[in-house]
Scaffold this motif. Structure first.
Motif, PDB file in Angstrom:
ATOM      1  N   THR A 160      25.755  32.414  36.151  1.00  0.00           N
ATOM      2  CA  THR A 160      26.202  32.584  37.534  1.00  0.00           C
ATOM      3  C   THR A 160      26.968  33.897  37.647  1.00  0.00           C
ATOM      4  N   TYR A 161      26.731  34.630  38.716  1.00  0.00           N
ATOM      5  CA  TYR A 161      27.400  35.911  38.880  1.00  0.00           C
ATOM      6  C   TYR A 161      27.735  36.153  40.350  1.00  0.00           C
ATOM      7  N   SER A 162      28.727  36.994  40.564  1.00  0.00           N
ATOM      8  CA  SER A 162      29.121  37.398  41.912  1.00  0.00           C
ATOM      9  C   SER A 162      28.659  38.826  42.152  1.00  0.00           C
ATOM     10  N   VAL A 163      28.243  39.104  43.381  1.00  0.00           N
ATOM     11  CA  VAL A 163      27.809  40.451  43.755  1.00  0.00           C
ATOM     12  C   VAL A 163      28.846  41.050  44.701  1.00  0.00           C
ATOM     13  N   VAL A 164      29.306  42.242  44.357  1.00  0.00           N
ATOM     14  CA  VAL A 164      30.273  42.966  45.183  1.00  0.00           C
ATOM     15  C   VAL A 164      29.650  44.303  45.573  1.00  0.00           C
ATOM     16  N   GLU A 165      29.546  44.548  46.880  1.00  0.00           N
ATOM     17  CA  GLU A 165      28.991  45.813  47.362  1.00  0.00           C
ATOM     18  C   GLU A 165      30.101  46.848  47.535  1.00  0.00           C
ATOM     19  N   SER A 166      29.792  48.084  47.162  1.00  0.00           N
ATOM     20  CA  SER A 166      30.767  49.163  47.283  1.00  0.00           C
ATOM     21  C   SER A 166      30.095  50.412  47.856  1.00  0.00           C
ATOM     22  N   GLU A 182      34.204  35.130  34.389  1.00  0.00           N
ATOM     23  CA  GLU A 182      33.347  35.316  35.557  1.00  0.00           C
ATOM     24  C   GLU A 182      32.522  36.593  35.397  1.00  0.00           C
ATOM     25  N   VAL A 183      31.254  36.522  35.802  1.00  0.00           N
ATOM     26  CA  VAL A 183      30.365  37.686  35.759  1.00  0.00           C
ATOM     27  C   VAL A 183      30.373  38.339  37.136  1.00  0.00           C
ATOM     28  N   ILE A 184      30.728  39.629  37.171  1.00  0.00           N
ATOM     29  CA  ILE A 184      30.833  40.342  38.442  1.00  0.00           C
ATOM     30  C   ILE A 184      29.912  41.559  38.403  1.00  0.00           C
ATOM     31  N   LEU A 185      28.994  41.621  39.358  1.00  0.00           N
ATOM     32  CA  LEU A 185      28.079  42.748  39.491  1.00  0.00           C
ATOM     33  C   LEU A 185      28.491  43.567  40.707  1.00  0.00           C
ATOM     34  N   THR A 186      28.885  44.811  40.452  1.00  0.00           N
ATOM     35  CA  THR A 186      29.235  45.715  41.547  1.00  0.00           C
ATOM     36  C   THR A 186      28.063  46.657  41.780  1.00  0.00           C
TER      37      THR A 186
END
Length: 241
Positions: free
Chosen positions: A13-19, A33-37
């Motif tokens: 499971t991962y979270s997507v963060v837009e920048s 936690e897995v975080i994909l920026t």
């Protein structure tokens, strides 16, 4: 935004963060936690293949975090406890006898110690902790001297020496005399973190200050240094045992 994908028999499971500022994809594992920026409006067909390619690395980071959490807290150096070295945990066996002082050695995949029979729990830690620290320093010194060679070869510059010692606030430093000093606790972390600190200090052989040239030099030595730096920032306090 939460997403997930299957890798073998594991569900990641991962979270997507837009920048809007980021130009490249970045994967980090923080607090389990897995975080994909991603750059703004990047489509899933662009970042999903990267996630699958990095899945083994992601699982390794999650496993390391779980191991740290499981073994977090001050060790008493009792039989059955696990002592860390290079990100792995090795069981400790303590034997009490008529010896006047404690001893500690590593054999067949575990730590073995002998202590005087009359020692209390607090006294047992007081005697075994310094022996464990000394063992880590000696093994870490040998490991670092070999491991650092890959970065020396890439940069084309060598330090005047490498030493492992106690350090309060830093994981490593490079002196004006170009000697690299390493905090003994970094050898409790996974090898990838030792590599990060070694590369970080080797990069200072070219540029002492944290300038653009310095960070580009470090990126050349370790392209994913930002992920490793973040892991150490989040998990470093758990390396105090």
């Amino acid at each position: 935004m939460k997403n997930s994908f299957a890798f073998g028999n594991k569900e990641i499971t991962y979270s997507v963060v837009e920048s809007r500022k980021r130009k490249h994809l970045n994967i980090a594992v923080a607090d389990g936690e897995v975080i994909l920026t991603i750059p703004f409006a990047t489509k899933p067909e662009v970042y999903e293949p990267l996630l699958r390619t990095k899945a083994p690395w992601i699982l390794k980071q999650l496993t390391d975090y779980e191991e740290l959490e499981l073994n977090n807290g001050e060790l008493q150096f009792r039989s059955g406890e696990k002592l860390p070295y290079l990100g792995r945990y090795y069981r400790l066996k303590v034997t009490k006898n008529s010896a006047l002082s404690a001893s500690l050695h590593f054999s067949k995949g575990r730590f073995e110690a002998t202590v005087p029979e009359e020692l209390s729990v607090d006294e047992q830690r007081a005697q075994l902790y310094p022996l464990y620290k000394q063992w880590i320093q000696e093994k870490g010194q040998s490991f670092a001297e070999k491991r650092i060679q890959r970065f020396i070869q890439r940069l084309g510059r060598a330090p005047s020496g490498v030493a492992v010692r106690s350090m309060e606030k830093r994981w490593g430093s490079c002196t004006p005399q170009q000697k690299i000093l390493l905090n003994w606790r970094i050898f409790l972390a996974p090898v990838t973190m030792v590599d990060y600190v070694l590369a970080h200090e080797v990069a200072h052989l070219k540029e002492m200050n944290h300038t653009y040239v310095y960070w580009e030099t470090l990126r050349m030595l370790i392209p994913d240094y930002e992920e490793r730096k973040e892991w150490l920032r989040i998990n470093g306090n758990q390396l105090y045992i």
